[in-house]
Design an enzyme around this catalytic site. Structure first.
Site, PDB file in Angstrom:
ATOM      1  N   TRP A  22       0.822  -1.225   0.000  1.00 22.01           N
ATOM      2  CA  TRP A  22       0.000   0.000   0.000  1.00 22.01           C
ATOM      3  C   TRP A  22       0.850   1.267   0.000  1.00 22.01           C
ATOM      4  O   TRP A  22       1.834   1.359   0.717  1.00 22.01           O
ATOM      5  CB  TRP A  22      -0.882  -0.014   1.245  1.00 22.01           C
ATOM      6  CG  TRP A  22      -1.609   1.263   1.497  1.00 22.01           C
ATOM      7  CD1 TRP A  22      -1.141   2.360   2.177  1.00 22.01           C
ATOM      8  CD2 TRP A  22      -2.932   1.603   1.057  1.00 22.01           C
ATOM      9  NE1 TRP A  22      -2.101   3.344   2.194  1.00 22.01           N
ATOM     10  CE2 TRP A  22      -3.216   2.902   1.514  1.00 22.01           C
ATOM     11  CE3 TRP A  22      -3.909   0.924   0.321  1.00 22.01           C
ATOM     12  CZ2 TRP A  22      -4.425   3.541   1.276  1.00 22.01           C
ATOM     13  CZ3 TRP A  22      -5.113   1.554   0.080  1.00 22.01           C
ATOM     14  CH2 TRP A  22      -5.368   2.855   0.557  1.00 22.01           C
ATOM     15  N   MET A  23       0.379   2.277  -0.763  1.00 24.44           N
ATOM     16  CA  MET A  23       0.952   3.627  -0.669  1.00 24.44           C
ATOM     17  C   MET A  23      -0.203   4.632  -0.646  1.00 24.44           C
ATOM     18  O   MET A  23      -1.153   4.493  -1.414  1.00 24.44           O
ATOM     19  CB  MET A  23       1.840   3.924  -1.878  1.00 24.44           C
ATOM     20  CG  MET A  23       2.377   5.367  -1.892  1.00 24.44           C
ATOM     21  SD  MET A  23       3.475   5.694  -3.267  1.00 24.44           S
ATOM     22  CE  MET A  23       2.300   5.743  -4.609  1.00 24.44           C
ATOM     23  N   ASP A  25      -0.399   9.076   0.797  1.00 22.94           N
ATOM     24  CA  ASP A  25       0.123  10.435   0.559  1.00 22.94           C
ATOM     25  C   ASP A  25       1.637  10.526   0.301  1.00 22.94           C
ATOM     26  O   ASP A  25       2.415   9.877   0.994  1.00 22.94           O
ATOM     27  CB  ASP A  25      -0.116  11.306   1.789  1.00 22.94           C
ATOM     28  CG  ASP A  25      -1.491  11.147   2.381  1.00 22.94           C
ATOM     29  OD1 ASP A  25      -2.328  10.461   1.795  1.00 22.94           O
ATOM     30  OD2 ASP A  25      -1.710  11.719   3.469  1.00 22.94           O
ATOM     31  N   TRP A  49      -4.694  -0.118   3.695  1.00 23.10           N
ATOM     32  CA  TRP A  49      -4.234   0.912   4.619  1.00 23.10           C
ATOM     33  C   TRP A  49      -4.037   0.315   6.015  1.00 23.10           C
ATOM     34  O   TRP A  49      -4.863  -0.459   6.481  1.00 23.10           O
ATOM     35  CB  TRP A  49      -5.244   2.065   4.664  1.00 23.10           C
ATOM     36  CG  TRP A  49      -4.745   3.220   5.474  1.00 23.10           C
ATOM     37  CD1 TRP A  49      -3.978   4.243   5.038  1.00 23.10           C
ATOM     38  CD2 TRP A  49      -4.972   3.433   6.866  1.00 23.10           C
ATOM     39  NE1 TRP A  49      -3.698   5.088   6.082  1.00 23.10           N
ATOM     40  CE2 TRP A  49      -4.291   4.617   7.208  1.00 23.10           C
ATOM     41  CE3 TRP A  49      -5.662   2.736   7.854  1.00 23.10           C
ATOM     42  CZ2 TRP A  49      -4.297   5.128   8.509  1.00 23.10           C
ATOM     43  CZ3 TRP A  49      -5.667   3.244   9.156  1.00 23.10           C
ATOM     44  CH2 TRP A  49      -4.993   4.439   9.467  1.00 23.10           C
ATOM     45  N   SER A  86       1.193  11.441   7.945  1.00 20.92           N
ATOM     46  CA  SER A  86       1.774  12.375   6.981  1.00 20.92           C
ATOM     47  C   SER A  86       2.496  13.560   7.609  1.00 20.92           C
ATOM     48  O   SER A  86       2.159  14.015   8.702  1.00 20.92           O
ATOM     49  CB  SER A  86       0.689  12.888   6.041  1.00 20.92           C
ATOM     50  OG  SER A  86       0.402  11.862   5.126  1.00 20.92           O
ATOM     51  N   ARG A 145      -4.198  16.862  12.249  1.00 20.18           N
ATOM     52  CA  ARG A 145      -3.029  16.146  11.723  1.00 20.18           C
ATOM     53  C   ARG A 145      -2.531  16.792  10.422  1.00 20.18           C
ATOM     54  O   ARG A 145      -3.232  17.586   9.804  1.00 20.18           O
ATOM     55  CB  ARG A 145      -3.371  14.677  11.431  1.00 20.18           C
ATOM     56  CG  ARG A 145      -4.512  14.505  10.438  1.00 20.18           C
ATOM     57  CD  ARG A 145      -4.730  13.044  10.082  1.00 20.18           C
ATOM     58  NE  ARG A 145      -5.944  12.855   9.319  1.00 20.18           N
ATOM     59  CZ  ARG A 145      -7.141  12.634   9.856  1.00 20.18           C
ATOM     60  NH1 ARG A 145      -7.286  12.579  11.168  1.00 20.18           N
ATOM     61  NH2 ARG A 145      -8.197  12.485   9.080  1.00 20.18           N
TER      62      ARG A 145
END
Ligand code: FRU
Length: 475
Positions: A22-23, A25, A49, A86, A145
């Site tokens: 998974w990738m 941001d 995710w 992130s 966040r």
């Protein structure tokens, strides 16, 4: 490490993605000692995710990438025990420094890490994490966040993405002398959860980016609502004395959440280079079965136009990928599909079309010879609208079939200039250097590689049509 399947028909060849899993941001983008470093939200445990790490890759030319070891891993019983979410990277007096969201339980708080080497391979997390203990007490914050940090004079400033309950999304402004002690100032900007025009901006803003584009500042945020990622919104306006006065609000990419959570960095040449996360348009199961999920957009160069709107273009470095060029002479378009002699799933196309008397111009991509599968890029001149119509993109009913688009009006006398990148399941379009639209498509047939053009409600003329085959970025 699992190797990609070279026969995978949907895996992009010249867009960045990790070898497997998974990738999401882009994170920590920085042009450091002549090389572009791209970090990204990554789950090394599967194509879904969870357990967020920071993956890492490096490039000298902005086009070809080398995979590097994972940069940040959650530390048990610490402020990032449940994930390194992130964040961004800055040059702090010669030390590359990350500001990211440490996830712990239900909450995320700002954390800092510093590079231990010039290749940015090894990182030391700051012992005083989290560097901000809680969201501002005077606001009823629903989420908190993601970070954008910049320098003004002797001080660092940052915005953190958030939402104010029953009010709207916001980017909260802080100030610091050393990236470790932060003083809360005020919201840089607050959205209106109840306003739907010109664009609804949701209840929370993820991944704020605050860009100084000279003539204008741009605040780019990813609108979020009750767990749904909506789209990227761009506010442009004036920034003075730590106050931002937006003049225009629009979607940054008309493909909604197929382009999400973008992050930009200013490179050594002073260009603002921006990447976004291209989300998938197929089922969770299909993503797990494929062994990968999530693609990085092409690098987009962002600048302010004299009228205050943004100019967005693909990085010119991408031209090194061009192989064989096929050029078409002038062509009159009618309502019958005109199928082009060129075809493929890994192409770049530049078309210049004089709209003439046509009210609608259509470019069919990933098209089977019988048009049973096709994705239509449509410019509706009467409506002033540009869209990608994937309702017939695939005979596989489990993939997303929809129409995504938004306002786009050609200035009087201008031709329609489409710059299209096709990379298997990815479509990225730049129209008149003014709007972008991203699509994800998963045709089921091997012969869905055709291109066709049509004009409706009148005639239009193609003045230029260049198509290149593009090479893979991997050696
Ligand atoms: C945006 C986002 C960020 C968060 C990260 C977690 O896609 O939800 O808000 O930091 O992804 O992976």
């Amino acid at each position: 490490m699992q190797r990609p399947d070279p026969a995978d028909p949907h895996r992009p060849r010249y867009h960045f993605l990790p070898l497997a899993n998974w990738m999401n941001d882009p994170n920590g983008l920085i042009h450091w000692q002549g090389r572009y470093h791209l970090f990204y939200q990554h789950n090394p445990n599967g194509a879904f995710w969870g357990t967020m790490h920071w993956g890492h890759a490096v490039s000298s030319d902005l086009v070809r990438w080398e995979h590097l070891p994972i940069a940040l891993t959650p530390t048990p019983a610490s402020p990032d025990a449940d994930g390194c979410w992130s964040g961004c990277a800055v040059d702090h007096d010669g030390v590359a420094t990350l500001i990211y969201s440490g996830a712990c339980g239900l909450y995320q708080l700002p954390c800092v890490a510093t590079a231990l080497d010039d290749d940015l391979i090894a990182w030391q997390k700051y012992a005083g994490n989290p560097v901000i203990a809680a969201p501002p007490a005077d606001l009823d914050i629903i989420e908190f966040r993601d970070h954008a940090v910049w320098r003004e004079g002797d001080l660092w400033y940052q915005v953190i993405g958030a939402g104010i309950r029953d009010v709207g999304g916001t980017a909260l402004l802080y100030r610091s002398p050393d990236l470790r002690t932060w003083e809360y100032l005020h919201p840089l900007c607050v959205g209106d959860l109840h306003a739907t025009e010109p664009v609804w901006t949701g209840s929370m803003w993820e991944c704020p980016q605050f860009l100084d584009l000279g003539a204008r500042h741009a605040l780019i945020v990813s609108a979020w609502h009750e767990g749904r990622t909506l789209y990227t919104v761009c506010l442009t306006g004036d920034y003075r004395d730590q106050r931002f006065q937006p003049e225009s609000v629009r979607k940054f990419d008309l493909g909604d959440n197929y382009f999400y959570a973008p992050q930009a960095c200013v490179d050594a040449g002073g260009r603002t280079v921006l990447w976004g996360w291209l989300q998938e348009g197929r089922s969770d199961q299909a993503q797990r079965d494929a062994g990968w999920s999530g693609v990085m957009s092409l690098p987009r160069i962002v600048a302010a136009r004299p009228d205050g709107l943004l100019q967005v273009t693909p990085a010119p470095e991408l031209e090194v990928l061009r192989g064989q060029l096929q050029r078409l002479a002038e062509l009159e378009l009618t309502s019958a599909w005109h199928t082009l002699p060129m075809q493929g799933a890994s192409l770049e196309l530049i078309a210049e079309i004089v709209p003439g008397t046509a009210s609608r111009i259509e470019l069919a991509l990933r098209c089977s010879p019988d048009h049973a599968e096709q994705t239509v890029l449509r410019y509706d001149r009467e409506r002033g609208w540009l869209e990608i119509d994937s309702t017939q993109a695939s005979l596989d009913a489990t993939t997303e079939h929809d129409r995504r688009g938004g306002p786009f009006t050609l200035p009087e006398g201008e031709s329609l200039r489409l710059h299209v990148f096709l990379d298997h399941s990815v479509i990225e379009v730049f129209a008149n250097e003014q709007v972008c639209i991203t699509g994800r498509v998963y045709p089921s047939r091997a012969d869905s590689v055709g291109i066709a053009l049509a004009a409706h409600g009148g005639g239009a003329q193609v003045n230029r049509l260049d198509v290149w085959e593009l090479r893979s970025i991997w050696l």
